[in-house]
Structure formats: C-alpha cells, structure tokens
Design an enzyme around this catalytic site. Structure first.
Site, PDB file in Angstrom:
ATOM      1  N   LYS A   1       0.910  -1.232   0.096  1.00  0.00           N
ATOM      2  CA  LYS A   1      -0.112   0.105  -0.005  1.00  0.00           C
ATOM      3  C   LYS A   1       0.914   1.230   0.081  1.00  0.00           C
ATOM      4  O   LYS A   1       1.878   1.319   0.706  1.00  0.00           O
ATOM      5  CB  LYS A   1      -0.906   0.106   1.236  1.00  0.00           C
TER       6      LYS A   1
ATOM      7  N   LYS B   1     -14.793  -8.729  -2.476  1.00  0.00           N
ATOM      8  CA  LYS B   1     -14.818  -8.685  -0.773  1.00  0.00           C
ATOM      9  C   LYS B   1     -16.612  -9.128  -0.504  1.00  0.00           C
ATOM     10  O   LYS B   1     -17.169  -8.071  -0.486  1.00  0.00           O
ATOM     11  CB  LYS B   1     -14.318  -7.546  -0.288  1.00  0.00           C
TER      12      LYS B   1
END
Length: 385
Positions: free
Chosen positions: A164, A265
């Site tokens: 990230k 997800k």
C-alpha cells in the site's frame, strides 16, 4: 428455509500487536457476528468494516446498530427464505449498508450449506483446489520493518505481495519491494484512491517499470472514467477494489474498461449472493478476480475463501497471519502450506508457493468458540427478543 431466530454480537477483540491500516495503528478489532438459527443448526456471518469509518464508510458499531434497529426487525421470522436472492430482495428497501447486509447474507449461506451438508464454497459453485494466498503490507514506521517482512515473504514462499502506497511511502518502497522480492514473486501496488489524475499520472506510469501484477485503485473510487482513460494506455492491469460495491458498479466498470482485475470482498459487496454475480460478470467480460480480505476473524475469512474458490478467481487471495495478528479470536484459522504449481514458462520446473486447502466439512467448517465470543462481547441482540 425457516429462520427461527437471529442473534447479533458486537465483539472487541484484542490484537497481539498493532495492525496498520490507512496509516493508523489499531490495537483491537471491532467486528459483528450474525447467527442465523434454524432447526438446531446455526449459520454464521461476520461484518468487519473497521473500528471507525476510515477504511470504509461503515464501522462495526454502526453495522451493529443498523442490524439491531432497522434491518433484522424488518425481516419476518419463520419466513421461507428459499434463496439468497429472496433474502436480498427483502433487504433491498434499506439503502447501502453493504457490510450489514453482507453479514446477514453470509449467515444465510452458511446455514444453507449446513442444511445441505456441503461445504460453503461448493454450494456457491466453487472449485476444489488449493487457494494461493498473498500478504499485504501497509505503511510501516520504518523502511527496515518492510525489508524484514519482505525477506520473510521470500523465505516462506508467498507468491504475491501487495504494497500500500501513501505520501512519503512511494516509488522508493516499491523499488525496494521488487529488489527484495524479484520475479516470479507477484507484486501488486495499492494506491487506495490517493492519486489525482490531473497532476500525478506520471508517477503511475513509473510503476510499470517494476513489473506489477496490478496497480490497484489509483484514483478516487467514484472516478471510473479516469481509471478507464489510464487503463487504455497503461500496460499493467488496473485493479478495482473500493470502486466496486455492487453488481451495478461492476457492470459500469466493465463497460468503461476501467480495469482488468476486480477484487471480490463478500463484506463490501453485501454478501456472497452479490459476490457471485460480480464474479460472473467479470469472468464473462474476460477480467480476472481475486478474493480480498481486510482485518477480520477467521470466520469472515472462510467466506472470503469461498469467493476465492470461484472459477474466475485466478489470482492469489489475500491472507493475514491470524495467530500473529490476534491475541485471541473465536474462529479456526486455516494455515497455508507449500503446494507445487506448474511453472508459467514451458519446460521450466514447477514452483512451490503457499496455498490453503479448502475444507470438506459442511458450511464454513466449524462453529466459533462460544466462550471467546462471550468474553469479548460488547453488545448483543436477539430476534425475537
């Protein structure tokens, strides 16, 4: 399927060490468990959108309140929920709140699989195979911490890492990651919507030099148009995560060609019913998928692995080291082990990578520990009361 009762619990679980997410270190995980009970069987779902609405627009405490005050009171008990679609239609009048709906949907799917005496992944059309997994690293206090973790990834042979990126944690960190985890380790860079396409596009193009598997969510999640413009000239696939929270989002993204990878997800998508529909749309359009996972317990992870078992989920799924992240949690983590996979290049020897074997027991394969649930329950509600 008749639902005799629903039970929801807001849990606050301690972490073994600080967990970094969106530049914030958290020392506990708030999560919501949903139990659907019918004829002596219980199906389990979990909503773990985060302790506060920083990672997503929802929070665990907000999900609990929404379930208690609005969603579950609106679902008639003793009703014959014969399909996940009928349950989704019953929840549709409540706008948004995907994580709350997702936890109810997941509990229904687990219960349905237990009634059919089949593992959950099989009842949604999954394929029995080892699920390759990868690790994600958020911004860390020091670069040396990242280097140590990357060395460990290489030693343990995880096929994919995700890094990230945030201000001050940019191309240099990606360069180090690629140097310490050379090909054939797969590298994904997740920008979490941080870039402005008007004046930061050049940095995005620089990432191509590091041979990423994908660059995830470079621009604002709502700006599918900017993603489409860059994907047209960008060699690496753009991956969409926060941009896709429903089948409608997925269809728009696929029509615009805003990316070539979609993240599945079950929580963010509102449950496994919508997850399967998004997967099918992506697969029909020729896009790859992978199962994503944030900070939640191994109960939620079983649902993520069910998504990873779908035929179009061809990229390694997310994974967290549950035993190192949680001081104690009610679930039963599945531990990855080394599996042999054929090499991509013809004539090359097979490679060993970390992967998880799917379970064969009904539903999610276990019931969470009631003593640990009770120990960390912050609030609880039962319907009917």
């Amino acid at each position: 399927m008749r639902i005799d009762s629903w039970e929801i619990r807001l849990l606050r679980l301690p972490l073994a060490k600080p967990f970094y997410t969106t530049d914030r270190a958290v020392d506990h995980c708030d999560t919501v468990y949903v139990a659907a009970k019918s004829g002596g069987l219980t199906g389990w779902g979990e909503a773990a959108p985060g302790n506060a609405p920083f990672l997503t627009c929802e929070s665990a405490s907000g999900v609990f309140a929404l379930l208690r005050d609005h969603l579950l009171p609106a679902l008639p008990l003793k009703h014959g929920w014969e399909s996940a679609e009928s349950l989704a239609e019953a929840m549709a009048p409540i706008r948004g709140n995907r994580y709350a709906k997702g936890a109810v949907d997941m509990a229904w799917h687990d219960l349905n699989a237990r009634i059919k005496e089949k593992p959950l992944w099989q009842t949604i059309g999954g394929v029995q195979r080892p699920i390759e997994v990868g690790l994600t690293f958020d911004r860390m206090p020091a670069h040396d911490d990242l280097y140590a973790e990357l060395d460990r990834v290489q030693t343990e042979k995880f096929h994919r890492i995700t890094l990230k990126m945030r201000p001050g944690w940019e191309v240099q960190a990606v360069s180090a990651a690629r140097a310490l985890a050379p090909w054939p380790t797969l590298l994904t860079v997740d920008l979490e919507g941080a870039l402005n396409p008007a004046d930061q596009g050049e940095m995005l193009y620089r990432l191509q030099d590091f041979m990423p598997l994908a660059v995830e969510q470079p621009f604002d999640p709502a700006d599918l148009y900017a993603h489409a413009i860059f994907q047209e000239t960008f060699r690496a696939p753009l991956s969409l995560d926060e941009s896709v929270s429903s089948l409608l989002d997925a269809r728009i993204a696929l029509d615009l060609k805003s990316g070539r990878v979609l993240c599945l997800k079950p929580g963010r998508l509102g449950g496994l019913f919508e997850t399967v529909r998004v997967h099918d749309a992506a697969r029909n359009a020729g896009n790859a998928c992978y199962a994503g996972f944030e900070l939640g317990t191994s109960l939620a992870y079983r649902h993520a692995l069910a998504a990873a078992s779908l035929e179009g989920s061809t990229l390694p799924a997310d994974y967290i080291r549950f035993g190192e992240v949680f001081a104690e949690e009610p679930g039963r983590p599945l531990t990855p082990t080394l599996h042999e996979f054929p090499a991509k290049k013809e004539g090359a020897p097979p490679k060993e990578w970390q992967a998880i074997d799917l379970w064969t027991e009904p539903g999610i394969g276990f019931d969470p520990d009631p003593e640990i649930i009770e120990k960390y329950t912050v609030d609880r509600a039962v319907f009917p009361s």
